[in-house]
Write a protein that holds these residues in place. Structure first.
Motif, PDB file in Angstrom:
ATOM      1  N   THR A  80       0.826  -1.203   0.000  1.00  0.00           N
ATOM      2  CA  THR A  80       0.000   0.000   0.000  1.00  0.00           C
ATOM      3  C   THR A  80       0.869   1.266   0.000  1.00  0.00           C
ATOM      4  OG1 THR A  80      -1.343   1.288   1.526  1.00  0.00           O
ATOM      5  CG2 THR A  80      -0.354  -0.603   2.412  1.00  0.00           C
ATOM      6  N   ASP A  82       3.490   3.884  -0.630  1.00  0.00           N
ATOM      7  CA  ASP A  82       4.851   3.639  -1.093  1.00  0.00           C
ATOM      8  C   ASP A  82       5.454   2.542  -0.222  1.00  0.00           C
ATOM      9  OD1 ASP A  82       7.256   4.643  -2.730  1.00  0.00           O
ATOM     10  OD2 ASP A  82       8.006   4.392  -0.684  1.00  0.00           O
ATOM     11  N   LEU A  85       7.584   2.999   3.334  1.00  0.00           N
ATOM     12  CA  LEU A  85       7.050   3.456   4.621  1.00  0.00           C
ATOM     13  C   LEU A  85       6.199   2.362   5.255  1.00  0.00           C
ATOM     14  CD1 LEU A  85       6.036   7.086   3.628  1.00  0.00           C
ATOM     15  CD2 LEU A  85       7.958   6.403   5.071  1.00  0.00           C
ATOM     16  N   SER A 110       2.482   7.765  -1.604  1.00  0.00           N
ATOM     17  CA  SER A 110       2.191   7.416  -0.208  1.00  0.00           C
ATOM     18  C   SER A 110       0.874   8.031   0.244  1.00  0.00           C
ATOM     19  CB  SER A 110       3.320   7.893   0.694  1.00  0.00           C
ATOM     20  OG  SER A 110       2.989   7.607   2.034  1.00  0.00           O
ATOM     21  N   SER A 111       0.271   7.403   1.237  1.00  0.00           N
ATOM     22  CA  SER A 111      -1.012   7.918   1.728  1.00  0.00           C
ATOM     23  C   SER A 111      -0.880   9.314   2.324  1.00  0.00           C
ATOM     24  CB  SER A 111      -1.629   6.962   2.743  1.00  0.00           C
ATOM     25  OG  SER A 111      -0.769   6.748   3.816  1.00  0.00           O
ATOM     26  N   ALA A 192      -8.114   8.239   2.538  1.00  0.00           N
ATOM     27  CA  ALA A 192      -7.865   9.280   1.534  1.00  0.00           C
ATOM     28  C   ALA A 192      -7.809   8.659   0.141  1.00  0.00           C
ATOM     29  CB  ALA A 192      -6.533   9.968   1.838  1.00  0.00           C
ATOM     30  N   ALA A 220      -6.821   5.447   8.936  1.00  0.00           N
ATOM     31  CA  ALA A 220      -6.864   6.906   8.888  1.00  0.00           C
ATOM     32  C   ALA A 220      -5.486   7.461   9.216  1.00  0.00           C
ATOM     33  CB  ALA A 220      -7.883   7.439   9.878  1.00  0.00           C
TER      34      ALA A 220
END
Ligand code: SAH
Length: 252
Positions: A80, A82, A85, A110-111, A192, A220
Motif C-alpha cells: 500500500t 509507497d 514506509l 504514499s497515503s 484518503a 486513517a
C-alpha cells in the motif's frame, strides 16, 4: 524476477504507470491485505495466482516468491502507498538477496500525499514549517526512545502520524507535552482517495472525540500543525520582487 510495487493510497488510478503495467504482466501477485484496493487485482492476467499476505508469514511470502522464481514467473509484491514506509520490505529484500533472487522496487504515492490532496493542503508553508515528520505511536511495533512523540512534537513541524488512530488519547497528551496547544489545528483523514474518503478537521484537543463521534478506528491518518491554519508568508519563488535563476524581479 520480483517487483515490489507501491499500489498508491487507494484510488485505483493512483498507482504509477509503471506499477500498473507490472500488475498487468504479473504471473503471481502477493498483495498487502485490506489497504490495497481489490479493484487493482482485476487488472491481472486471467491465470495470475493471487495471494493476500495478511494471513501469511514472511517465510510463506518468500516461499511463494522462490517457487515462482524457480518457474521463471514474474511476481508483483503489491504494497500500500509507497513500499518504503511501514511496508516491511527490508526483511523481504534481505532474504531475497541471501537467496540470490533478483528484485526491483517501483515507488508509489504514499497515503500522506493522498491525505494532503484530500485536505487541499501544503505541508511546507514558508514561516510555518519546512519539515514533515512522518511517524507513528508505539504499538506492538516499538518506536525508538529518541523518537518519542512529545520529542518530535517539540519541533512544531508538520506531522503526519500513521498507524495510530486507535491511540488518540495518548497521542493527544504526548502532543500537548511536546508543546502543541489544545487549539493547534489537526485533521483525521479516513481512506484518503478511496470512494469512501472522509475528512475531519479538528484540533489537537478534539482529536479523540472527533474520531469517536465519527466511528473512525483505523485506516486513517492524523496530521497536525500550523499548515492547517490560515497564517503563512507568501513564497519567494513566485514573488514579483524576487529574482532567481529563471526569472528577473520586476523593476517597479
Ligand atoms: N506504505 C503505506 C503506509 C502503510 S502503514 C503508505 O505509504 O501510505 C498503514 C497506515 O497508513 C494506516 O494505518 C494509515 O495510518 C495510513 N494509510 C494508508 N492508506 C491510507 C489512506 N488511504 N488514507 C489515510 N491513511 C492511510
Amino acid at each position: 524476477m520480483i517487483n515490489f510495487v507501491g499500489a498508491g493510497p487507494g484510488a485505483t488510478d493512483l498507482i504509477t504507470v509503471r506499477g500498473q503495467k507490472l500488475v498487468t504482466e504479473a504471473d503471481v501477485v502477493i498483495y498487502a491485505g485490506s489497504l490495497v484496493n481489490p479493484e487493482l487485482l482485476t487488472l491481472t492476467k486471467e491465470d495470475c495466482d493471487i495471494y493476500n499476505s495478511a494471513n501469511m508469514t514472511l517465510e510463506e511470502v518468500i516461499a511463494v516468491m522462490e517457487k515462482a522464481e524457480a518457474e521463471e514467473k514474474m511476481t508483483v509484491r503489491l504494497h500500500t502507498g509507497d513500499p518504503s514506509l511501514y511496508g516491511a520490505i527490508r526483511e523481504q529484500i534481505d532474504l531475497l538477496e541471501a537467496k540470490e533472487i533478483p528484485f526491483k522496487v517501483t515507488p508509489g504515492v504514499s497515503s500522506f500525499c493522498g491525505v494532503a490532496a484530500a485536505l487541499n493542503a501544503e505541508y511546507t508553508l514558508p514561516d510555518v514549517s519546512q519539515t514533515v515528520i512522518i511517524t507513528r505511536m508505539e504499538g506492538r511495533t516499538p518506536v525508538p526512545d529518541k523518537e518519542e512523540m512529545s520529542l518530535l512534537a517539540s519541533h512544531q513541524a508538520t506531522m503526519a502520524i500513521f498507524l495510530s488512530t486507535g491511540l488518540l488519547d495518548s497521542l493527544k497528551s504526548r502532543l500537548l507535552v511536546g508543546g502543541y496547544s489544545e487549539e493547534t489545528p489537526a485533521a483525521i483523514v479516513y481512506k484518503a482517495t478511496w470512494p469512501e474518503e472522509k475528512v475531519f478537521r479538528c484540533t489537537v484537543g478534539t482529536l479523540p472525540e472527533t474520531a469517536k463521534n465519527n466511528n473512525i478506528t483505523k485506516t486513517a491518518m492524523i496530521v497536525v500543525g500550523g499548515f492547517l491554519g490560515n497564517n503563512y508568508e507568501r513564497s519567494k519563488l513566485y514573488d514579483p520582487t524576487f529574482t532567481h535563476e529563471f526569472r528577473e524581479a520586476s523593476k517597479k
